[in-house]
Design a protein around this motif. Sequence first.
Motif, short mmCIF file in Angstrom:
data_model
loop_
_atom_site.label_atom_id
_atom_site.label_comp_id
_atom_site.label_asym_id
_atom_site.label_seq_id
_atom_site.Cartn_x
_atom_site.Cartn_y
_atom_site.Cartn_z
N THR A 18 0.85 -1.18 0.00
CA THR A 18 0.00 0.00 0.00
C THR A 18 0.89 1.23 0.00
N ALA A 19 0.45 2.26 -0.69
CA ALA A 19 1.22 3.51 -0.76
C ALA A 19 0.24 4.68 -0.73
N THR A 20 0.68 5.79 -0.17
CA THR A 20 -0.18 6.97 -0.01
C THR A 20 0.14 8.02 -1.07
N THR A 21 -0.90 8.49 -1.74
CA THR A 21 -0.72 9.55 -2.74
C THR A 21 -0.60 10.90 -2.04
N HIS A 22 -0.24 11.93 -2.81
CA HIS A 22 -0.11 13.25 -2.19
C HIS A 22 -1.46 13.82 -1.79
N GLN A 23 -2.54 13.23 -2.32
CA GLN A 23 -3.88 13.64 -1.87
C GLN A 23 -4.32 12.91 -0.61
N GLY A 24 -3.46 11.97 -0.12
CA GLY A 24 -3.79 11.25 1.10
C GLY A 24 -4.56 9.97 0.89
N HIS A 25 -4.70 9.51 -0.38
CA HIS A 25 -5.41 8.28 -0.67
C HIS A 25 -4.45 7.09 -0.61
N SER A 26 -4.96 5.96 -0.11
CA SER A 26 -4.16 4.73 -0.06
C SER A 26 -4.49 3.85 -1.26
N ILE A 27 -3.47 3.48 -2.02
CA ILE A 27 -3.69 2.61 -3.18
C ILE A 27 -2.76 1.39 -3.07
N MET A 28 -3.14 0.34 -3.77
CA MET A 28 -2.32 -0.87 -3.83
C MET A 28 -1.46 -0.86 -5.08
N ALA A 29 -0.25 -1.40 -4.93
CA ALA A 29 0.65 -1.50 -6.08
C ALA A 29 1.41 -2.81 -6.00
N LEU A 30 1.70 -3.38 -7.14
CA LEU A 30 2.55 -4.56 -7.24
C LEU A 30 3.95 -4.09 -7.62
N ALA A 31 4.93 -4.43 -6.79
CA ALA A 31 6.28 -3.92 -7.00
C ALA A 31 7.30 -5.04 -6.93
N PRO A 32 8.29 -5.04 -7.82
CA PRO A 32 9.37 -6.04 -7.73
C PRO A 32 10.20 -5.79 -6.47
N THR A 33 10.69 -6.88 -5.88
CA THR A 33 11.45 -6.76 -4.63
C THR A 33 12.73 -7.59 -4.68
N ASP A 34 13.42 -7.53 -5.82
CA ASP A 34 14.62 -8.33 -5.98
C ASP A 34 15.90 -7.53 -5.77
N GLY A 35 15.79 -6.34 -5.20
CA GLY A 35 16.98 -5.54 -4.93
C GLY A 35 17.57 -5.85 -3.58
N ALA A 36 18.61 -6.65 -3.54
CA ALA A 36 19.21 -7.06 -2.26
C ALA A 36 19.69 -5.86 -1.46
N GLU A 37 20.16 -4.82 -2.16
CA GLU A 37 20.67 -3.64 -1.47
C GLU A 37 19.56 -2.84 -0.80
N ARG A 38 18.32 -3.12 -1.13
CA ARG A 38 17.19 -2.41 -0.53
C ARG A 38 16.67 -3.09 0.73
N ARG A 39 17.13 -4.30 1.01
CA ARG A 39 16.66 -5.02 2.19
C ARG A 39 17.28 -4.44 3.44
N LEU A 40 16.43 -4.28 4.45
CA LEU A 40 16.84 -3.66 5.70
C LEU A 40 16.59 -4.61 6.87
N LEU A 41 17.23 -4.33 7.98
CA LEU A 41 16.94 -5.08 9.19
C LEU A 41 15.52 -4.79 9.63
N GLY A 42 14.94 -5.73 10.35
CA GLY A 42 13.59 -5.53 10.85
C GLY A 42 13.55 -4.54 12.00
N PRO A 43 12.38 -4.39 12.61
CA PRO A 43 12.22 -3.42 13.69
C PRO A 43 12.91 -3.84 14.98
N GLY A 44 13.42 -5.04 15.02
CA GLY A 44 14.08 -5.57 16.22
C GLY A 44 13.96 -7.07 16.22
#
Length: 377
Positions: free
Chosen positions: A167-193
């Motif tokens: 889910t992502a928020t537009t600049h008008q404040g609306h929540s929309i769904m999007a399908l996004a590729p997630t194969d970028g290893a450099e984009r992976r982060l540690l979890g919240p703890g």
Amino acid sequence: MLNLDEKAVKNNLSTFQIDIKNLFDAWKSAASIPAENAFPIDMLNALREIGALNALLSHEEGGLDLCRTSEGGRVLLTLLRRTGYASLSLGRCLEGHVNVIRLVELYGTPEQRCKLAQSLQRGILAGIWVTDGIPPVTIEHERRHYRLAGIKGFASGVAHVRLALITATTHQGHSIMALAPTDGAERRLLGPGKLMGMQSSGTGGYDFTDVVISPDNILGSAGDYLRQPEFSAGAWRGSAVALGGMDRLIDLLRQELLDRGRANNPHQLHRIGEALTLQKTASMWVKEAAKVAYASNMEPESVVATVNLARIAVERAALELITLVQRSLGVSAFVKGKAVELVMRDLMTYLRQPAPDEALTEAAMWFVNHDWPGEDA
């Protein structure tokens, strides 16, 4: 009389049920617990081998209608329950994968459904990541594409999911769904703890900043993700996974009492009887929730209320079961790294789903003024 297509679907569904049983028997006989911090990749690959990841698709897209028909739903319940027995962490990832397919089925275009089917037939694991990190995920419409920014946290299977519904928020404040590729290893982060349980689910974060997607990756309309009854009705699948964890706990309890020669103790028998009652209660609630989730002739509010009650009933039964296991096994149930301790910890963490009080009170408010759905629902 069944036509040839209907016969083929039923035959394929029966074959798939046999495959699930054989895989579960192999998992159960191995009686192994994956390393606590290791994603259960071998189990995921075993699901791929029996075609579980794309069996969820519609018949027209090469699947078995597990997300579409009540008969398919009963098979899906078994698949989720058996997976939860083997690994609650894998069960969470599989349930997320199912959720993606279901939402694309409901809100996607024919082209989006076809594209997703092609991805799943290559063995891709999908995930649904809707919890925002800091900063939250936003989306901007540029000339011919959309640009994302921000982070998703609590992203299950972050190192193994290759396509995420977010889910992502537009600049008008609306929540929309999007399908996004997630194969970028450099984009992976540690979890919240470090989570108390469910550590092998590989939960982390993912940075979507400057990820560019096409208009074809936007799913449905603003607000569709929260649209009822699907938003709440899908909770039955998580309850099915939790039920598998309860099944595993009871097996571990019985085996340890047998190994100790304590299974015939009258106090232990009393606890085992209570545990079996809790297991059966949870099972009946999950089956009822799955039935109404696939019903086409029920009011949406009745579907939501029934599934919400089932969710709370399963949570309560599982928590009571954990207490029984601890009282039965004593200190040995708290030996860190022992199978029973790991499963209890995973189950306690898994059960922490959002807004339980709201789910219970909203269901109660509905049934204060309405009768329970009829048996023909």
